[in-house]
Design a protein around this motif. Structure first.
Motif, mmCIF file in Angstrom:
data_model
loop_
_atom_site.group_PDB
_atom_site.id
_atom_site.type_symbol
_atom_site.label_atom_id
_atom_site.label_comp_id
_atom_site.label_asym_id
_atom_site.label_seq_id
_atom_site.Cartn_x
_atom_site.Cartn_y
_atom_site.Cartn_z
ATOM 1 N N PHE A 66 -58.798 3.735 -4.445
ATOM 2 C CA PHE A 66 -57.512 4.031 -4.140
ATOM 3 C C PHE A 66 -56.885 4.627 -5.496
ATOM 4 C CE2 PHE A 66 -52.921 3.356 -4.257
ATOM 5 C CZ PHE A 66 -52.502 4.235 -2.941
ATOM 6 N N TRP A 67 -56.735 3.929 -6.426
ATOM 7 C CA TRP A 67 -56.157 4.209 -7.592
ATOM 8 C C TRP A 67 -56.862 5.355 -8.484
ATOM 9 C CZ3 TRP A 67 -51.403 3.557 -8.451
ATOM 10 C CH2 TRP A 67 -50.896 2.351 -7.836
ATOM 11 N N LYS A 68 -58.174 5.559 -8.200
ATOM 12 C CA LYS A 68 -58.916 6.434 -9.061
ATOM 13 C C LYS A 68 -58.724 7.734 -8.174
ATOM 14 C CE LYS A 68 -63.324 7.039 -8.592
ATOM 15 N NZ LYS A 68 -65.191 6.681 -8.641
ATOM 16 N N ASN A 69 -58.713 7.866 -6.933
ATOM 17 C CA ASN A 69 -58.282 8.977 -6.198
ATOM 18 C C ASN A 69 -56.848 9.515 -6.512
ATOM 19 O OD1 ASN A 69 -60.884 9.263 -5.010
ATOM 20 N ND2 ASN A 69 -60.111 7.829 -3.247
ATOM 21 N N VAL A 70 -55.974 8.489 -6.582
ATOM 22 C CA VAL A 70 -54.476 8.912 -6.948
ATOM 23 C C VAL A 70 -54.467 9.320 -8.341
ATOM 24 C CG1 VAL A 70 -52.260 7.894 -7.602
ATOM 25 C CG2 VAL A 70 -53.314 6.967 -5.593
ATOM 26 N N LEU A 71 -54.989 8.833 -9.232
ATOM 27 C CA LEU A 71 -55.030 9.552 -10.619
ATOM 28 C C LEU A 71 -55.820 10.833 -10.608
ATOM 29 C CD1 LEU A 71 -55.838 6.495 -12.945
ATOM 30 C CD2 LEU A 71 -53.718 7.541 -12.649
ATOM 31 N N SER A 73 -56.087 12.717 -8.113
ATOM 32 C CA SER A 73 -55.343 14.153 -7.379
ATOM 33 C C SER A 73 -54.065 14.361 -8.297
ATOM 34 C CB SER A 73 -54.848 13.486 -6.016
ATOM 35 O OG SER A 73 -55.816 12.831 -5.163
ATOM 36 N N ILE A 74 -53.429 13.475 -9.077
ATOM 37 C CA ILE A 74 -52.301 14.043 -9.712
ATOM 38 C C ILE A 74 -52.643 15.116 -10.833
ATOM 39 C CG2 ILE A 74 -50.746 13.132 -11.527
ATOM 40 C CD1 ILE A 74 -50.630 10.538 -9.947
ATOM 41 N N ILE A 75 -53.997 14.600 -11.555
ATOM 42 C CA ILE A 75 -54.458 15.437 -12.782
ATOM 43 C C ILE A 75 -54.880 16.930 -12.195
ATOM 44 C CG2 ILE A 75 -56.164 15.814 -14.223
ATOM 45 C CD1 ILE A 75 -56.097 12.555 -14.769
ATOM 46 N N SER A 76 -55.648 16.679 -11.111
ATOM 47 C CA SER A 76 -56.373 18.134 -10.684
ATOM 48 C C SER A 76 -55.578 18.874 -9.647
ATOM 49 C CB SER A 76 -57.694 17.750 -9.884
ATOM 50 O OG SER A 76 -58.532 17.236 -10.756
ATOM 51 N N GLU A 77 -54.658 18.290 -8.843
ATOM 52 C CA GLU A 77 -53.952 18.922 -7.810
ATOM 53 C C GLU A 77 -52.731 18.997 -8.102
ATOM 54 O OE1 GLU A 77 -54.603 17.710 -3.736
ATOM 55 O OE2 GLU A 77 -56.454 16.678 -4.445
ATOM 56 N N TYR A 78 -51.980 18.091 -8.491
ATOM 57 C CA TYR A 78 -50.393 18.268 -8.827
ATOM 58 C C TYR A 78 -50.132 18.784 -10.197
ATOM 59 C CZ TYR A 78 -45.721 16.682 -10.029
ATOM 60 O OH TYR A 78 -44.351 16.899 -10.368
ATOM 61 N N HIS A 79 -51.057 18.834 -11.190
ATOM 62 C CA HIS A 79 -50.837 19.555 -12.617
ATOM 63 C C HIS A 79 -51.727 20.614 -12.576
ATOM 64 C CE1 HIS A 79 -48.120 16.968 -14.796
ATOM 65 N NE2 HIS A 79 -48.752 15.878 -13.960
ATOM 66 N N LYS A 93 -47.768 5.340 -15.990
ATOM 67 C CA LYS A 93 -46.798 5.949 -15.000
ATOM 68 C C LYS A 93 -47.409 6.604 -13.775
ATOM 69 C CE LYS A 93 -43.901 10.213 -15.383
ATOM 70 N NZ LYS A 93 -43.490 11.527 -16.172
ATOM 71 N N PHE A 94 -48.455 7.163 -13.971
ATOM 72 C CA PHE A 94 -49.169 7.684 -12.445
ATOM 73 C C PHE A 94 -49.587 6.468 -11.627
ATOM 74 C CE2 PHE A 94 -50.645 11.352 -15.129
ATOM 75 C CZ PHE A 94 -49.504 12.009 -15.142
ATOM 76 N N MET A 95 -49.534 5.414 -12.282
ATOM 77 C CA MET A 95 -50.169 4.011 -11.606
ATOM 78 C C MET A 95 -48.758 3.284 -11.101
ATOM 79 S SD MET A 95 -53.787 2.963 -12.828
ATOM 80 C CE MET A 95 -53.573 3.041 -14.505
ATOM 81 N N SER A 96 -47.826 3.712 -11.101
ATOM 82 C CA SER A 96 -46.221 3.127 -11.108
ATOM 83 C C SER A 96 -45.917 3.549 -9.642
ATOM 84 C CB SER A 96 -45.476 3.384 -12.273
ATOM 85 O OG SER A 96 -45.960 2.700 -13.387
ATOM 86 N N ARG A 97 -44.863 2.777 -9.041
ATOM 87 C CA ARG A 97 -44.209 3.169 -7.831
ATOM 88 C C ARG A 97 -42.751 2.531 -7.757
ATOM 89 N NH1 ARG A 97 -43.892 0.725 -2.908
ATOM 90 N NH2 ARG A 97 -43.635 1.994 -1.261
ATOM 91 N N ARG A 98 -41.935 3.452 -7.295
ATOM 92 C CA ARG A 98 -40.569 2.911 -6.912
ATOM 93 C C ARG A 98 -40.599 2.346 -5.612
ATOM 94 N NH1 ARG A 98 -36.324 3.580 -10.015
ATOM 95 N NH2 ARG A 98 -37.373 5.165 -11.368
ATOM 96 N N ILE A 115 -58.773 -0.500 -14.096
ATOM 97 C CA ILE A 115 -58.883 0.781 -13.333
ATOM 98 C C ILE A 115 -59.293 1.832 -14.634
ATOM 99 C CG2 ILE A 115 -57.861 2.709 -12.473
ATOM 100 C CD1 ILE A 115 -55.763 0.514 -10.965
ATOM 101 N N ILE A 116 -58.600 1.583 -15.841
ATOM 102 C CA ILE A 116 -59.017 2.547 -16.737
ATOM 103 C C ILE A 116 -60.503 2.229 -17.425
ATOM 104 C CG2 ILE A 116 -58.398 3.078 -19.143
ATOM 105 C CD1 ILE A 116 -55.460 2.719 -18.627
ATOM 106 N N HIS A 117 -60.772 1.027 -17.490
ATOM 107 C CA HIS A 117 -62.146 0.490 -17.846
ATOM 108 C C HIS A 117 -63.234 1.310 -17.027
ATOM 109 C CE1 HIS A 117 -65.378 -1.903 -19.206
ATOM 110 N NE2 HIS A 117 -65.454 -2.431 -18.072
ATOM 111 N N GLN A 118 -62.830 0.923 -15.622
ATOM 112 C CA GLN A 118 -63.966 1.334 -14.526
ATOM 113 C C GLN A 118 -64.115 2.874 -14.805
ATOM 114 O OE1 GLN A 118 -65.714 -0.301 -12.440
ATOM 115 N NE2 GLN A 118 -65.249 -2.185 -13.637
ATOM 116 N N MET A 119 -62.976 3.666 -14.939
ATOM 117 C CA MET A 119 -63.031 5.069 -14.955
ATOM 118 C C MET A 119 -63.886 5.706 -16.471
ATOM 119 S SD MET A 119 -59.519 6.372 -13.351
ATOM 120 C CE MET A 119 -59.856 7.968 -13.186
ATOM 121 N N ILE A 120 -63.712 4.752 -17.139
ATOM 122 C CA ILE A 120 -64.380 4.970 -18.462
ATOM 123 C C ILE A 120 -65.863 4.916 -17.976
ATOM 124 C CG2 ILE A 120 -64.920 4.551 -20.743
ATOM 125 C CD1 ILE A 120 -61.896 3.877 -21.027
ATOM 126 N N GLN A 121 -66.326 3.748 -17.528
ATOM 127 C CA GLN A 121 -67.575 3.376 -17.253
ATOM 128 C C GLN A 121 -68.386 4.416 -16.311
ATOM 129 O OE1 GLN A 121 -69.316 0.898 -18.614
ATOM 130 N NE2 GLN A 121 -67.446 0.863 -19.853
#
Length: 583
Positions: A66-71, A73-79, A93-98, A115-121
């Motif tokens: 879930f969080w990998k897809n969120v990040l 999507s923000i990087i590739s689609e939103y930005h 910030k991208f993994m934060s929610r109001r 999450i960051i560690h797993q995405m690096i791996q």
């Protein structure tokens, strides 16, 4: 750290612009991920990872994906792939929610380190320092080698933590920067694919430093451009060529094999390609200078006219001198550009000549091999064998022809071919005569505006007095060709002939009135039917039963046509109503 208490920040601690950006990202995520707008569902995703993945594999994978897809999507689609270098602070910030129930609270998922560690791996994120080492154009290590080394280091080297163990307590600096690999892959792949697809000449695959910076990657700073070029050099079908201090050009290849061949003679290739890129760089710079000079001359000419209108001749004279100086510079720049263009054209022609010679050489070698194979096949013997086989076949054919003639003579003599031809000719003439007679009857009696003239029908009915049994509408075919055949078979039954003519008229009118609206055609047919109905009443008053029956058939035919048109009109209205509802 408590798993059930995510960290949060107050809304009052952030500026309006930051809050506005956060709001846009939140709206984007709500459209992309339905869970984002639901506080209850997000409780699970905001929680922490268990100590090891083996405790609950499904929960671990669902939260991570879930969080990998969120990040991503923000990087590739939103930005839109414009965010290549990203800091830990931005990732958090991208993994934060109001929260929806209380928007003054912003939660950050407790598992952000894992999450960051797993995405690096998984090769989705890479430390910028690591990226520069892996994608060094002088090293060409590549991502595959880096991942293998990374896995080895985690098992045997400086890191002893397993991939499947949560990194809940490790400290990561907010300023630490990573490269998002997904946009890097997409940007470079699309650039090279477009370059190959738009190529007209081989020189179109060369890109000078200024072209790359101003035309193709203007949205990225010099650091990001350098990272993209290094990635293309190591991973894609391209090589980076330095033509000056901090000036990197690029040459693309249509496939990996061509790049591999070029790298085998790298020194020669770099020397030649460097010269081409320098020429293209100067050509691009001259284009910009010429455009700027032309604009300046145009503006000065406008100023001169204004000064003359104001009767300021001295100022106009000064501007005119300036215009002449700029024109001299423009002429020199244009001449230089022509020389460079000539050099580039000569290089292109030379490359084409080399390719032609290589093709001719290859063709010559191929022809030698083919000639050798032909000689080994002994063509003289093969042709002699074919000649003998054809002679044997002709002899057998002659014997069979003689035998067939003898059989024909025994059975009753030979068939005269001339007689057969004459008989076929007579049959053809008779058939043409029948068709001509039928067509003349059809043409003479066809009128595009009426079905049949009332007086003519009345006269025909009175002449025949119903001597023959008139067929019903079900007895007559509907296609024009079958109607003609039906008429021919029932000749000389005049009543059937008349009915067939009327049928043909009806078909002709329908063909000629295809562009007429159904309602207009219906109205025309109704008017004609009223004539026949009046005619029927006249015959009934006179007691002419046979004539009444015949007119009834005509009325029945018109009724069928009108009903058919009404049904089509109704279907058309229904279809239009459906289209309106869909709109």
């Amino acid at each position: 750290m408590n798993e059930n208490k995510p960290s949060f920040a107050s809304k009052s601690n952030i500026s309006d612009s930051v809050y506005e950006d956060e709001k846009k990202i939140s709206d984007f995520l709500e459209r992309k991920f339905p869970e984002w707008k639901d506080d209850k569902q997000m409780i699970f995703f905001m929680g922490n990872f268990k100590r090891t993945r083996q405790v609950n594999t499904s929960d671990w994978d669902n939260r991570l994906n879930f969080w990998k897809n969120v990040l991503l999507s923000i990087i590739s689609e939103y930005h839109q792939n414009k965010l290549l270098v990203i800091s830990v602070c931005q990732l958090k910030k991208f993994m934060s929610r109001r929260k929806k129930l209380d928007d003054s609270i912003v939660e950050t998922t407790l598992g952000w380190q894992t999450i960051i560690h797993q995405m690096i791996q998984q090769g989705e994120l890479m430390l910028i320092e690591e990226f520069k080492k892996v994608y060094d154009i002088n090293n060409e290590q590549g991502i595959g080698t880096w991942l293998i080394q990374l896995a080895t280091n985690w098992i045997f080297g400086r890191k002893t933590t397993s991939v499947d163990i949560a990194q809940n307590d490790i400290k990561i600096s907010d300023d630490e920067q990573y490269i998002a690999m997904k946009p890097v892959r997409e940007i470079t792949m699309n650039f090279i694919r477009n370059a190959i697809n738009n190529k007209i000449h081989d020189l179109d695959l060369y890109f000078s430093p200024t072209e790359l910076r101003e035309l193709y990657f203007s949205e990225y700073d010099l650091l990001q451009l350098d990272l993209l070029l290094n990635y293309m050099h190591c991973e894609e079908t391209a090589i980076v060529i330095e033509i000056g201090k901090s000036k990197k050009g690029l040459r693309c290849f249509e496939n990996k094999n061509i790049k591999k061949e070029s790298l085998q003679k790298l020194k020669e290739v770099l020397e030649k390609d460097s010269g081409i890129l320098q020429l293209k760089e100067m050509n691009y710079i001259l284009d910009k200078q010429i455009d700027k000079l032309q604009l300046q001359i145009t503006n000065i000419l406008t100023d001169i006219k204004s000064k003359l209108l104001e009767k300021k001749r001295d100022e106009a004279k000064y501007l005119l001198k300036k215009k002449h100086l700029l024109e001299d510079v423009l002429e020199k720049r244009t001449k230089s550009k022509e020389n460079i263009y000539q050099l580039l054209s000569s290089i292109e022609s030379s490359k084409s000549a080399i390719e032609v010679l290589e093709s001719l050489s290859f063709g010559s070698n191929s022809l030698k091999l083919v000639n050798k194979e032909i000689k080994e096949m002994k063509p003289e013997e093969t042709l002699e064998e074919i000649t003998n086989t054809l002679a044997d076949y002709k002899e057998i054919q002659d014997i069979m022809d003689m035998g067939m003639k003898e059989i024909s003579t025994i059975q009753g003599g030979e068939i005269d071919e001339d007689e057969l031809s004459k008989e076929l000719e007579r049959m053809s003439l008779e058939d043409k005569k029948i068709k001509s007679t039928t067509a003349t009857t059809f043409i003479d009696n066809t009128n595009p505006s009426v079905v049949a003239t009332t007086d003519v029908v009345k006269e025909e009915i009175e002449q025949n007095n119903g001597e023959n049994t008139f067929p019903t509408t079900d007895d007559i075919p509907v296609e024009s060709t079958k109607i003609l055949q039906f008429e021919k078979e029932n000749n000389p039954d005049q009543s059937i002939v008349e009915y067939c003519i009327l049928k043909l008229k009806m078909l002709s009118i329908k063909k000629k009135m295809k562009k007429v609206k159904n309602l207009e055609l219906i109205e025309t047919l109704k008017q004609k039917m009223s004539h026949f109905e009046q005619l029927k009443k006249d015959f009934e008053e006179k007691g002419e039963e046979h004539s009444v029956d015949r007119v009834s058939i005509y009325i029945q035919l018109l009724t069928q046509e009108i009903d058919s048109l009404v049904e089509k009109e109704s279907e058309q209205h229904e279809e239009e109503d459906k289209q309106l509802l869909n709109v």
